[in-house]
Design an enzyme around this catalytic site. Structure first.
Site, mmCIF file in Angstrom:
data_model
loop_
_atom_site.group_PDB
_atom_site.id
_atom_site.type_symbol
_atom_site.label_atom_id
_atom_site.label_comp_id
_atom_site.label_asym_id
_atom_site.label_seq_id
_atom_site.Cartn_x
_atom_site.Cartn_y
_atom_site.Cartn_z
ATOM 1 C CG HIS A 41 -6.909 -21.615 -13.151
ATOM 2 N ND1 HIS A 41 -6.488 -21.041 -11.969
ATOM 3 C CD2 HIS A 41 -6.712 -22.960 -12.993
ATOM 4 C CE1 HIS A 41 -6.055 -21.978 -11.137
ATOM 5 N NE2 HIS A 41 -6.197 -23.160 -11.735
ATOM 6 C CB CYS A 86 -5.043 -16.682 -13.246
ATOM 7 S SG CYS A 86 -6.580 -17.367 -12.613
ATOM 8 C CG HIS A 89 -6.379 -18.162 -8.600
ATOM 9 N ND1 HIS A 89 -6.782 -19.072 -9.548
ATOM 10 C CD2 HIS A 89 -7.190 -18.351 -7.519
ATOM 11 C CE1 HIS A 89 -7.784 -19.796 -9.065
ATOM 12 N NE2 HIS A 89 -8.057 -19.374 -7.841
ATOM 13 C CG MET A 94 -2.203 -18.378 -11.591
ATOM 14 S SD MET A 94 -3.646 -19.445 -11.396
ATOM 15 C CE MET A 94 -3.474 -20.443 -12.898
HETATM 16 CU CU LIG Z 1 -6.151 -19.124 -11.483
#
Ligand SMILES: [Cu+2]
Length: 101
Positions: A41, A86, A89, A94
C-alpha cells in the site's frame, strides 16, 4: 504532539481499504498509517482535494509499504478536508479522508 489516530491499511479480513476510512483530528496531531493486510500500500493525497495552499508532495508516502506492521506518520497543520488514496488499489476503492479542525 499526541497521536490522534491510527489508520489500518487493509482490513483484518483482507478488504482493500483504509480503516477507519474517515477520521477527524486537530491540527498538528499525528496520524499513523499501519500496514495490515493486502499490501503493498501507499498513501497519496489528492492534490485537488486538500485545503488551499497545501503541497501534497510533502505529505505523500509514495514508497510502497511491503511488510506487516510497517508504518508511517503524517501531521497535518492546515484545517480542512484531505482526501487520499492508495495508488495500487485506487481502482478497488482504497481511499480515505481526514478532516482537520
Ligand atoms: Cu492499497
Amino acid at each position: 504532539s499526541a497521536n490522534a489516530a491510527t489508520v489500518k491499511m487493509g482490513g483484518d479480513d483482507g478488504t482493500l481499504g483504509f480503516f477507519p476510512s474517515s477520521i477527524s483530528v486537530a491540527a498538528g496531531e499525528s496520524i499513523t498509517f499501519v500496514n495490515n493486510k493486502g499490501f503493498p500500500h501507499n498513501v497519496v493525497f489528492d492534490e485537488d482535494a486538500v485545503p488551499g495552499g497545501v503541497t501534497v508532495d510533502a505529505l505523500n508516502h509514495e514508497d510502497y509499504l511491503n511488510a506487516p506492521g510497517e508504518s508511517f506518520t503524517v501531521t497535518l497543520k492546515t484545517a480542512g478536508t484531505y482526501e487520499y488514496y492508495c495508488e495500487p488499489h485506487q481502482g478497488a476503492g482504497m481511499k480515505g479522508s481526514i478532516t482537520v479542525s
